[in-house]
Scaffold this motif. Sequence first.
Motif, short mmCIF file in Angstrom:
data_model
loop_
_atom_site.label_atom_id
_atom_site.label_comp_id
_atom_site.label_asym_id
_atom_site.label_seq_id
_atom_site.Cartn_x
_atom_site.Cartn_y
_atom_site.Cartn_z
N GLN A 139 26.77 94.62 -29.64
CA GLN A 139 26.69 93.17 -29.50
C GLN A 139 25.89 92.51 -30.62
OE1 GLN A 139 24.76 92.66 -25.68
NE2 GLN A 139 22.74 93.04 -26.53
N LYS A 140 25.52 93.28 -31.63
CA LYS A 140 24.74 92.71 -32.74
C LYS A 140 25.69 92.09 -33.75
CE LYS A 140 20.83 93.71 -35.74
NZ LYS A 140 19.87 94.71 -36.22
N THR A 141 26.24 90.94 -33.41
CA THR A 141 27.31 90.35 -34.21
C THR A 141 27.09 88.88 -34.53
OG1 THR A 141 28.53 89.88 -32.17
CG2 THR A 141 29.04 91.94 -33.28
N VAL A 144 22.07 82.97 -36.36
CA VAL A 144 21.94 81.57 -36.76
C VAL A 144 20.71 81.47 -37.66
CG1 VAL A 144 21.64 79.19 -36.01
CG2 VAL A 144 22.97 80.78 -34.60
N ASN A 145 20.89 81.02 -38.89
CA ASN A 145 19.81 80.94 -39.87
C ASN A 145 19.46 79.49 -40.17
OD1 ASN A 145 19.51 83.85 -40.76
ND2 ASN A 145 21.68 83.52 -41.16
N ASP A 146 18.17 79.20 -40.20
CA ASP A 146 17.70 77.88 -40.63
C ASP A 146 16.28 78.05 -41.17
OD1 ASP A 146 17.13 75.29 -41.14
OD2 ASP A 146 17.69 74.52 -39.19
N GLN A 161 19.05 86.00 -33.80
CA GLN A 161 20.14 86.96 -33.93
C GLN A 161 20.29 87.79 -32.68
OE1 GLN A 161 19.03 90.87 -36.04
NE2 GLN A 161 18.04 89.29 -37.31
N SER A 162 21.53 88.13 -32.37
CA SER A 162 21.77 89.05 -31.27
C SER A 162 21.35 90.45 -31.69
CB SER A 162 23.24 89.02 -30.85
OG SER A 162 24.08 89.29 -31.97
N ASP A 203 20.60 90.86 -25.47
CA ASP A 203 19.35 91.02 -26.22
C ASP A 203 19.35 90.11 -27.44
OD1 ASP A 203 18.34 94.00 -25.10
OD2 ASP A 203 20.50 93.67 -25.05
N TRP A 204 18.22 89.41 -27.65
CA TRP A 204 18.11 88.47 -28.75
C TRP A 204 16.76 88.62 -29.44
CZ3 TRP A 204 22.18 85.34 -30.01
CH2 TRP A 204 23.22 85.27 -29.07
N LEU A 205 16.75 88.26 -30.71
CA LEU A 205 15.52 88.24 -31.51
C LEU A 205 15.36 86.87 -32.12
CD1 LEU A 205 13.12 89.64 -32.98
CD2 LEU A 205 14.74 90.19 -34.81
#
Length: 239
Positions: A139-141, A144-146, A161-162, A203-205
């Motif tokens: 699921q690490k796909t 979102v970057n800012d 990110q996932s 799972d998220w980071l």
Amino acid sequence: MLFRSGCVLCRTCNSFPCRIGKKGDADVCAVRPALERSAVTLRTRMYVERLVTDGGGTRVDAVEARDANGQRHRFRAPLVIVSAGAVNSAALLLRSATPQHPNGLANSSDLVGRHYMAHLSTMLEGFRPRFSTNVDEFQKTLAVNDFYLKGPRGYPLGQIQSQGRTDATMAKAVGDSWTYRGRHVWRWIPRWAYGAWVARATDWLAMTEDLPRPENRVRLAADGRIVVEYTPSNLAAHR
């Protein structure tokens, strides 16, 4: 031996070395291809103590290292690359001080080791106890970057990110010890409970970046130990 097929999208991609050599890490992408050349030798279990300069102190002439048995070695090369990470690269340059460079090599500005920055990271779990189990193996796909626009509570922002699937043992290793108001709190939860939790979670980071501060630094203690003096900044944006 590397598999000729591509990534198999397994659930152990995150946080683990790839057993089939298809992960884009330094080992697979740099070290292994380099070792295929006859001119490359990899020396392991070596601790690089200092860089030795020539008599005038204008160039690095050799690298001094110590092996696991305490025996010292000196390696000479026309070009030396220091690539030991933010902490150990700074420490190596500081350990390499000479009469010509009393504060360490490449440190006439006194900035080597200063303005140390780190990732501010928070792992998040989306959890629904009555929901069916998450059957996704890979699921690490999504990310979102800012990093460049100012958020409502400061800047810089960062990335969401996932993450790969969390294993019950990994969750227990972290979950049984946690910090509350600066104090470590120990608790014991059975592994099967963690398994039921992560099986129904995503799972998220969330990650933001420090701001550079001169008091955040890497330095050497009087006995040669590496000391990292660090206080996180940019906490409002991270929260």
